[in-house]
Motif scaffolding. Structure first.
Motif, PDB file in Angstrom:
ATOM      1  N   LEU A   6     -20.303 -86.700 -47.667  1.00 49.73           N
ATOM      2  CA  LEU A   6     -20.544 -87.984 -47.559  1.00 49.73           C
ATOM      3  C   LEU A   6     -19.014 -88.764 -48.256  1.00 49.73           C
ATOM      4  O   LEU A   6     -18.570 -88.070 -49.187  1.00 49.73           O
ATOM      5  CB  LEU A   6     -21.681 -88.497 -48.791  1.00 49.73           C
ATOM      6  CG  LEU A   6     -23.037 -87.719 -48.389  1.00 49.73           C
ATOM      7  CD1 LEU A   6     -23.869 -88.147 -49.616  1.00 49.73           C
ATOM      8  CD2 LEU A   6     -23.536 -88.219 -47.061  1.00 49.73           C
ATOM      9  N   ASN A   8     -17.649 -92.742 -48.761  1.00 49.99           N
ATOM     10  CA  ASN A   8     -17.848 -94.175 -48.625  1.00 49.99           C
ATOM     11  C   ASN A   8     -18.976 -94.649 -47.611  1.00 49.99           C
ATOM     12  O   ASN A   8     -18.698 -95.380 -46.718  1.00 49.99           O
ATOM     13  CB  ASN A   8     -16.630 -94.754 -48.202  1.00 49.99           C
ATOM     14  CG  ASN A   8     -15.597 -95.035 -49.177  1.00 49.99           C
ATOM     15  OD1 ASN A   8     -15.751 -94.802 -50.465  1.00 49.99           O
ATOM     16  ND2 ASN A   8     -14.293 -95.284 -48.928  1.00 49.99           N
ATOM     17  N   ARG A  10     -20.345 -92.989 -45.276  1.00 51.14           N
ATOM     18  CA  ARG A  10     -20.261 -92.266 -44.111  1.00 51.14           C
ATOM     19  C   ARG A  10     -20.440 -90.927 -44.136  1.00 51.14           C
ATOM     20  O   ARG A  10     -20.413 -90.291 -45.317  1.00 51.14           O
ATOM     21  CB  ARG A  10     -19.029 -92.357 -43.324  1.00 51.14           C
ATOM     22  CG  ARG A  10     -18.619 -93.803 -42.986  1.00 51.14           C
ATOM     23  CD  ARG A  10     -17.394 -94.251 -42.478  1.00 51.14           C
ATOM     24  NE  ARG A  10     -16.114 -93.138 -42.908  1.00 51.14           N
ATOM     25  CZ  ARG A  10     -14.858 -93.087 -42.612  1.00 51.14           C
ATOM     26  NH1 ARG A  10     -14.485 -94.153 -41.643  1.00 51.14           N
ATOM     27  NH2 ARG A  10     -13.878 -92.394 -42.951  1.00 51.14           N
ATOM     28  N   ARG A  11     -20.970 -90.197 -43.265  1.00 53.42           N
ATOM     29  CA  ARG A  11     -21.672 -88.893 -43.158  1.00 53.42           C
ATOM     30  C   ARG A  11     -20.643 -88.101 -42.308  1.00 53.42           C
ATOM     31  O   ARG A  11     -20.504 -88.577 -41.125  1.00 53.42           O
ATOM     32  CB  ARG A  11     -22.830 -88.708 -43.083  1.00 53.42           C
ATOM     33  CG  ARG A  11     -23.877 -89.230 -43.944  1.00 53.42           C
ATOM     34  CD  ARG A  11     -25.346 -88.964 -43.447  1.00 53.42           C
ATOM     35  NE  ARG A  11     -26.327 -89.232 -44.506  1.00 53.42           N
ATOM     36  CZ  ARG A  11     -26.953 -88.579 -45.358  1.00 53.42           C
ATOM     37  NH1 ARG A  11     -26.846 -87.253 -45.123  1.00 53.42           N
ATOM     38  NH2 ARG A  11     -27.761 -88.926 -46.201  1.00 53.42           N
ATOM     39  N   ALA A  12     -20.227 -86.828 -42.515  1.00 56.23           N
ATOM     40  CA  ALA A  12     -19.735 -85.779 -41.496  1.00 56.23           C
ATOM     41  C   ALA A  12     -20.436 -84.628 -41.602  1.00 56.23           C
ATOM     42  O   ALA A  12     -20.439 -84.024 -42.749  1.00 56.23           O
ATOM     43  CB  ALA A  12     -18.309 -85.716 -41.694  1.00 56.23           C
ATOM     44  N   PHE A  34     -12.434 -87.833 -41.745  1.00 56.40           N
ATOM     45  CA  PHE A  34     -12.277 -89.102 -42.308  1.00 56.40           C
ATOM     46  C   PHE A  34     -11.152 -89.886 -42.142  1.00 56.40           C
ATOM     47  O   PHE A  34     -10.905 -90.983 -42.392  1.00 56.40           O
ATOM     48  CB  PHE A  34     -13.001 -89.199 -43.661  1.00 56.40           C
ATOM     49  CG  PHE A  34     -14.276 -88.810 -43.761  1.00 56.40           C
ATOM     50  CD1 PHE A  34     -15.332 -89.609 -43.398  1.00 56.40           C
ATOM     51  CD2 PHE A  34     -14.684 -87.624 -44.684  1.00 56.40           C
ATOM     52  CE1 PHE A  34     -16.636 -89.501 -43.622  1.00 56.40           C
ATOM     53  CE2 PHE A  34     -16.040 -87.543 -44.863  1.00 56.40           C
ATOM     54  CZ  PHE A  34     -16.966 -88.319 -44.176  1.00 56.40           C
TER      55      PHE A  34
END
Length: 92
Positions: A6, A8, A10-12, A34
């Motif tokens: 995680l 800001n 957002r997820r990756a 990111f």
């Protein structure tokens, strides 16, 4: 194996090749996803929210498959004066 990072809001999802991947390699993959540069580290999102050691292998972190971690920017070390004390003995 994979982990969810995680940053800001957002997820990756980062795929791990094996349990012997160093945490710093996971951080590098997350920074690439990111588009970040600089000094970052990983922090757990549940429980005590502790920082992970960059040099540790994934198998030694105690985290399971599909763990959720937060990418955090490391604070720069403060540059300051260092005091050194030395004692000299002429006995002998």
């Amino acid at each position: 194996m994979s982990v969810t990072i995680l940053y800001n809001g957002r997820r990756a999802k980062i795929a791990l090749g094996s349990n012997h991947v160093a945490v710093r390699d996971v951080v590098a993959k997350a920074k690439d996803k990111f588009g970040l540069s600089g000094s970052y580290g990983l922090r757990t999102t549940r429980g005590r929210r502790q920082d992970l050691d960059d040099a540790a292998a994934w198998a030694h972190t105690g985290l399971s498959n599909n763990a959720e971690l937060e990418l955090v920017q490391k604070k720069a070390a403060a540059a300051g004066a260092v005091r050194v004390a030395a004692g000299v003995s002429h006995l002998g």
